[in-house]
Design an enzyme around this catalytic site. Sequence first.
Site, PDB file in Angstrom:
ATOM      1  N   SER A 220       4.007   1.097   8.679  1.00 12.70           N
ATOM      2  CA  SER A 220       3.209  -0.078   8.989  1.00 12.70           C
ATOM      3  C   SER A 220       2.793  -0.067  10.467  1.00 12.70           C
ATOM      4  O   SER A 220       2.040   0.801  10.886  1.00 12.70           O
ATOM      5  CB  SER A 220       3.986  -1.343   8.604  1.00 12.70           C
ATOM      6  OG  SER A 220       3.170  -2.478   8.596  1.00 12.70           O
TER       7      SER A 220
ATOM      8  N   HIS B 134      -1.215  -0.694   4.215  1.00 14.58           N
ATOM      9  CA  HIS B 134      -1.127  -1.692   3.126  1.00 14.58           C
ATOM     10  C   HIS B 134      -2.473  -1.820   2.404  1.00 14.58           C
ATOM     11  O   HIS B 134      -2.911  -2.910   2.071  1.00 14.58           O
ATOM     12  CB  HIS B 134      -0.697  -3.051   3.687  1.00 14.58           C
ATOM     13  CG  HIS B 134       0.505  -3.000   4.571  1.00 14.58           C
ATOM     14  ND1 HIS B 134       1.731  -2.538   4.132  1.00 14.58           N
ATOM     15  CD2 HIS B 134       0.684  -3.350   5.869  1.00 14.58           C
ATOM     16  CE1 HIS B 134       2.610  -2.607   5.134  1.00 14.58           C
ATOM     17  NE2 HIS B 134       1.985  -3.085   6.190  1.00 14.58           N
TER      18      HIS B 134
END
Length: 255
Positions: free
Chosen positions: A145, A181
Amino acid sequence: MRPTHPWGLHNEQVRTVAHPRHRRRLLQADRPIRFHRGQPLLRYALDLTGQDRPKLGLLATATGDDSDWLLKMYGAFAGWDVEVSHLTVFPMPNVEDPRAWMLEQDMIYVSGGSVANLAALWRLHGLDEAFEEAWKSGVVLAGQSAGALCWHVGGNTDSFGPTLRTWADGLAMLPYSCGVHYNSDPQRRQLLQASVASGELPDGYAADEGVGLHYVGTEFIQAVTVDPAGYAYKVEHDGAGGVKEFRIEPRLLTA
């Protein structure tokens, strides 16, 4: 001495470099690691070091040096043949010489969290320059991330609130935009494509949950995944004010 031989990886082509010992490797993982499911990605990254017992450095700057995350990671690696240590900056660096600590590692893994705060603190402490030196010396850099986005020029982030913003203040060791994501947050794909189309961000790569992007130097080598339904993507400006997106079939990793 760090390994200088070409990697024996599926579909990998290592470009010619003047100094093989300076081969620079990055692996970004899109999802926050739920350790059991993410084991193949972590083993893949550790194998890139070429070491029987690699030294693994952990950073959780993006979460304010969250002790729970660090403790979970130490516990998760307890049964592995890995030498684990960590670097924090709150309330002050926990090692005397962070640069030397980085250069001692075989792999550095960075947590998710706030990529904007991470980048600001790294620059404040001079860690941005230390990371680049470690990378050029052959240390494998990896993360999830925010810990994946940070190595690129930028992408989009919720560092400033739930509505995503375009962010172009990454370390830019990789001269691309990065989409994390990509299949789990409906804002992500639309904003990344718009930012590339407008020129706010350069062409780049994106990854679904469970997918990792493997670079050698600044060259994208392949995508790997723990999710059979996950893909990576190349996002490019089309020269006419829009974007082209190409789906990349990843290599499926198994336990």
